[in-house]
Design an enzyme around this catalytic site. Structure first.
Site, PDB file in Angstrom:
ATOM      1  CD  GLU A 137      -2.541  -1.645   0.216  1.00 21.29           C
ATOM      2  OE1 GLU A 137      -2.644  -0.883  -0.762  1.00 21.29           O
ATOM      3  OE2 GLU A 137      -2.983  -2.804   0.218  1.00 21.29           O
TER       4      GLU A 137
HETATM    5  C1  LIG Z   1       2.517  -9.690   0.778  1.00 20.98           C
HETATM    6  C2  LIG Z   1       2.313  -8.672  -0.287  1.00 20.98           C
HETATM    7  C3  LIG Z   1       1.030  -8.345  -0.665  1.00 20.98           C
HETATM    8  C4  LIG Z   1       0.821  -7.405  -1.692  1.00 20.98           C
HETATM    9  N1  LIG Z   1      -0.462  -7.168  -2.137  1.00 20.98           N
HETATM   10  C5  LIG Z   1      -0.638  -6.445  -3.263  1.00 20.98           C
HETATM   11  C6  LIG Z   1      -1.916  -6.377  -3.900  1.00 20.98           C
HETATM   12  O1  LIG Z   1      -2.905  -6.931  -3.414  1.00 20.98           O
HETATM   13  N2  LIG Z   1      -2.010  -5.698  -5.066  1.00 20.98           N
HETATM   14  C7  LIG Z   1      -0.954  -5.073  -5.640  1.00 20.98           C
HETATM   15  O2  LIG Z   1      -1.118  -4.492  -6.701  1.00 20.98           O
HETATM   16  N3  LIG Z   1       0.271  -5.103  -5.067  1.00 20.98           N
HETATM   17  C8  LIG Z   1       0.450  -5.785  -3.896  1.00 20.98           C
HETATM   18  N4  LIG Z   1       1.698  -5.862  -3.318  1.00 20.98           N
HETATM   19  C9  LIG Z   1       2.803  -5.123  -3.915  1.00 20.98           C
HETATM   20  C10 LIG Z   1       3.238  -3.932  -3.056  1.00 20.98           C
HETATM   21  O3  LIG Z   1       2.252  -2.943  -3.070  1.00 20.98           O
HETATM   22  C11 LIG Z   1       4.601  -3.455  -3.590  1.00 20.98           C
HETATM   23  O4  LIG Z   1       5.558  -4.433  -3.217  1.00 20.98           O
HETATM   24  C12 LIG Z   1       4.977  -2.084  -3.039  1.00 20.98           C
HETATM   25  O5  LIG Z   1       4.149  -1.090  -3.592  1.00 20.98           O
HETATM   26  C13 LIG Z   1       6.430  -1.720  -3.337  1.00 20.98           C
HETATM   27  O6  LIG Z   1       6.760  -1.931  -4.680  1.00 20.98           O
HETATM   28  P1  LIG Z   1       8.070  -2.780  -5.049  1.00 20.98           P
HETATM   29  O7  LIG Z   1       8.010  -4.052  -4.288  1.00 20.98           O
HETATM   30  O8  LIG Z   1       8.165  -2.873  -6.519  1.00 20.98           O
HETATM   31  O9  LIG Z   1       9.259  -1.951  -4.462  1.00 20.98           O
HETATM   32  P2  LIG Z   1      10.018  -0.741  -5.203  1.00 20.98           P
HETATM   33  O10 LIG Z   1       9.029   0.195  -5.793  1.00 20.98           O
HETATM   34  O11 LIG Z   1      11.074  -1.304  -6.082  1.00 20.98           O
HETATM   35  O12 LIG Z   1      10.693  -0.006  -3.957  1.00 20.98           O
HETATM   36  C14 LIG Z   1      11.908  -0.475  -3.363  1.00 20.98           C
HETATM   37  C15 LIG Z   1      12.426   0.616  -2.420  1.00 20.98           C
HETATM   38  O13 LIG Z   1      12.688   1.821  -3.168  1.00 20.98           O
HETATM   39  C16 LIG Z   1      11.960   2.911  -2.618  1.00 20.98           C
HETATM   40  N5  LIG Z   1      11.479   3.782  -3.697  1.00 20.98           N
HETATM   41  C17 LIG Z   1      10.963   3.420  -4.889  1.00 20.98           C
HETATM   42  N6  LIG Z   1      10.612   4.501  -5.593  1.00 20.98           N
HETATM   43  C18 LIG Z   1      10.899   5.576  -4.848  1.00 20.98           C
HETATM   44  C19 LIG Z   1      10.753   6.982  -5.017  1.00 20.98           C
HETATM   45  N7  LIG Z   1      10.219   7.529  -6.106  1.00 20.98           N
HETATM   46  N8  LIG Z   1      11.174   7.809  -4.015  1.00 20.98           N
HETATM   47  C20 LIG Z   1      11.692   7.306  -2.895  1.00 20.98           C
HETATM   48  N9  LIG Z   1      11.858   5.983  -2.674  1.00 20.98           N
HETATM   49  C21 LIG Z   1      11.453   5.125  -3.635  1.00 20.98           C
HETATM   50  C22 LIG Z   1      10.810   2.300  -1.834  1.00 20.98           C
HETATM   51  O14 LIG Z   1      10.383   3.153  -0.789  1.00 20.98           O
HETATM   52  C23 LIG Z   1      11.433   0.999  -1.325  1.00 20.98           C
HETATM   53  O15 LIG Z   1      12.121   1.227  -0.129  1.00 20.98           O
HETATM   54  C24 LIG Z   1       1.930  -6.774  -2.282  1.00 20.98           C
HETATM   55  C25 LIG Z   1       3.224  -7.096  -1.873  1.00 20.98           C
HETATM   56  C26 LIG Z   1       3.432  -8.050  -0.918  1.00 20.98           C
HETATM   57  C27 LIG Z   1       4.839  -8.436  -0.585  1.00 20.98           C
END
Ligand SMILES: Cc1cc2nc3c(=O)[nH]c(=O)nc-3n(C[C@H](O)[C@H](O)[C@H](O)COP(=O)(O)OP(=O)(O)OC[C@H]3O[C@@H](n4cnc5c(N)ncnc54)[C@H](O)[C@@H]3O)c2cc1C
Length: 587
Positions: free
Chosen positions: A439
């Site tokens: 989220e």
């Molecule tokens: C158990 C679980 C349930 C989930 N459920 C859902 C779901 O129901 N539906 C769905 O669509 N998704 C879901 N997700 C996905 C989740 O919302 C994403 O994992 C989350 O939004 C982060 O994206 P990412 O994993 O690609 O991390 P990334 O976006 O790659 O981020 C990695 C790090 O970089 C930082 N970062 C990235 N961009 C920026 C920026 N512009 N400025 C500053 N810092 C930044 C982040 O803060 C983080 O620390 C789920 C994930 C898990 C593990």
């Protein structure tokens, strides 16, 4: 006795506080939702949480979900608990009666949600999705779509999945590539891969409505070219019943650190170019619609922090009162339960004070949402919506960051018994870990707070909040000592708003300092809530001396141990480019 008992007394007190602070207590049209009704609902929910959901929590953790032959199976007992949850009407508690819900206000639904989250977080992940998904349909769906989807979702016959994330699009949803090709009949063909989809597939309901973000062929690049589609697992026949399979498959589930009972699915849409989807709202306005669900999910996520903290506190306190170790260094005497060691008391109070402050904040936001819905004055609604929008990222990020600390502290109270799995408290730490990530990560919430919720309106919504905190302190009882501390810290945050307003968007300090600033504001909001609770406690002490003296002591603890960190976070915020500016990563 169950491992979790709903803290009804605390909940009722803070519901009352939220009603008073939001102004909802004086709002006409809500008279039927009086304190008798609130107690009756909370008591029933408490029984279901401790009697049905809490016992399944460790089962879910130990057994997890299974993926075999393309099908997801939930842990033993999940299906039956889901049926009971829906039959009892909990799914649609705060959703319209017109579609099978119970139309209760959010200020009642919020403590009920907290109970589910304390009792069994992994199980109940479907609930915020149903709530938020229904709200999207209520706001943006056509009459036909409302008729088609709302009743089955609100009664729990169908569940909702939120399909945003893709391998190359997590925090940056503008990068998503799933396609939506318009057909002649007004429907769309969806094609693409989504990952990490909570309850994207399971065996508990007769259909799953995926709310999928995708791009139409001529859509502008980035987040302005994203549309929202309802994509049912089973296509819906003319009789409104699920019929043939749609062209979407679950290709696997994740093996995760925690939340083992909640299936996290990879979904492939349109492998056979035949995945039916229908547009919700307008083309290219999908993010706006999805934000309705995401805001709901962010508040629910903040409540996850509160719920996990409460679950940890209950277990830590019970253990600390039983475990005999060492002698009482302050009062003397023989061997003692560890709760009487001042350092263990410190740990217990660190959890309970965060939980009470955050609970006050979470309930307040829910009451503000109700107030915004009930007011007839457009200006007041706008102000309330700005307050809700401001507090949402603070609550989501601060509560979930604290949930991780609180889970760690719970384990610390248990000592070695906390680290071994048999006491069940290690699960709290594993389950809490994801809450700062999904989220929208803490970093993304901080960006939202600094740039969209403060800088975009010149800090107006936050300055209003700070003025209200000041005003509240003017009303404090003569014996309430917390007013000057609150005013001093509110003033320090006010100075930080000036820095935010005058800095350029690309300022390194502003971009690196968002999280420390959010930490400061989170602590100030909790301190405000705890000082208000202490104020009530001072006035009511004669009614239940021990309980109310404890609440005052809790505020005292927070102002001594936690509030001094606000100044430190703000100092960090002012110099947040230090080190970050000079350091160069070496591959
Ligand atoms: C158990 C679980 C349930 C989930 N459920 C859902 C779901 O129901 N539906 C769905 O669509 N998704 C879901 N997700 C996905 C989740 O919302 C994403 O994992 C989350 O939004 C982060 O994206 P990412 O994993 O690609 O991390 P990334 O976006 O790659 O981020 C990695 C790090 O970089 C930082 N970062 C990235 N961009 C920026 C920026 N512009 N400025 C500053 N810092 C930044 C982040 O803060 C983080 O620390 C789920 C994930 C898990 C593990």
């Amino acid at each position: 006795m169950s491992v979790y008992q709903a803290p009804l007394r605390d909940m009722q007190l803070l519901v009352e506080q939220a009603l008073h602070k939001s102004g909802l207590a004086n709002c006409s049209g809500l008279e039927e939702f009086d304190s008798d009704l609130v107690s009756a609902v909370l008591e029933e929910a408490g029984k279901f949480a401790s009697g049905e959901l809490a016992p399944l929590n460790t089962v879910g953790d130990a057994e997890g979900c299974r993926f075999e032959n393309g099908r997801v199976t939930t842990p033993p007992g999940w299906k039956d608990a889901y049926r009971q949850f829906c039959e009892a009407g909990w799914m649609g508690l705060a959703l319209p009666a017109e579609y099978g819900g119970q139309s209760l206000p959010k200020f009642i639904a919020q403590p009920v949600n907290e109970m589910w989250l304390s009792a069994n977080l992994a199980f109940v992940m479907f609930h915020a999705l149903a709530q938020g998904g229904s709200e999207i349909l209520l706001h943006f769906g056509t009459d036909e779509q409302k008729q088609r989807y709302l009743e089955p979702i609100i009664t729990g016959r169908w569940t909702v999945a939120m399909a945003l994330t893709e391998p190359g699009a997590g925090s940056d949803l503008g990068a998503l590539t799933t396609k939506a090709i318009p057909g002649r009949d007004g429907s769309y063909l969806i094609k693409g891969q989504k990952i990490y989809i909570t309850y994207g597939d399971h065996d508990m309901a007769e259909n799953i409505v995926h709310l999928v973000l995708a791009r139409t062929p001529d859509a502008p690049a980035g987040s302005r070219g994203i549309s929202l589609f309802a994509v049912p697992k089973f296509r819906i026949g003319n009789d409104g019943r699920p019929g043939e399979s749609n062209d979407l498959v679950c290709t696997g589930i994740e093996h995760k650190t925690g939340l083992h009972g909640s299936p996290t699915c990879s979904i492939s849409y349109g492998d056979n170019d035949n995945c039916y989807g229908e547009l919700i709202g307008h083309e290219n306005r999908g993010l706006e619609a999805m934000f309705v669900l995401m805001n709901e999910a962010r508040l629910s996520c903040g409540m996850q922090g509160v719920g996990l903290g409460e679950a940890g506190f209950q277990r830590a306190q019970a253990y600390a009162l039983e475990r005999i170790q060492g002698t009482d260094a302050v009062n003397g005497g023989g061997r003692t339960a560890i709760a009487h060691h001042p350092d263990v008391a410190r740990m217990l109070l660190s959890i309970r004070s965060e939980v009470m402050g955050l609970r006050g904040l979470g309930y307040l936001i829910a009451a503000l949402i109700d107030k915004a819905e009930h007011t007839d004055h457009a200006d007041e609604r706008k102000t309330l919506q700005a307050r809700i929008a401001l507090l949402t990222p603070v609550f989501k990020a601060y509560a979930t960051e604290k949930a991780n600390l609180m889970a760690g502290t719970t384990i610390q109270v248990f000592g070695g018994m906390g680290f071994v799995e048999e006491t069940g408290v290690a699960q709290l730490m594993r389950d809490a870990r994801i809450t700062t990530i999904y989220e929208g990560t803490t970093g993304i919430q901080a960006r939202d707070l600094v740039f969209r919720k403060i800088k975009a309106d010149g800090g107006e919504a936050l300055l209003h909040l700070l003025a209200e905190i000041d005003q509240d302190t003017e009303q404090f009882h003569a014996d309430n000592p917390f007013g000057p501390h609150l005013r001093q810290n509110a003033s320090a945050v006010r100075q930080a708003v000036e820095i935010i307003n005058s800095a350029a968007n690309h300022s390194l300090a502003l971009n690196a300092g968002g999280v420390p600033f959010l930490e400061a504001l989170g602590k100030l909001c909790c301190a405000w809530q705890l000082a208000c609770t202490a104020n009530t406690a001072i006035k009511r002490e004669h009614e239940n001396p021990q309980y109310y003296r404890n609440l005052r002591a809790l505020a005292d603890y927070y102002f001594a141990f936690t509030v001094p960190h606000i100044a430190a976070h703000l100092t960090t915020f002012r110099h947040a480019d230090r080190g970050v500016a000079e350091y160069r990563f070496e591959p």
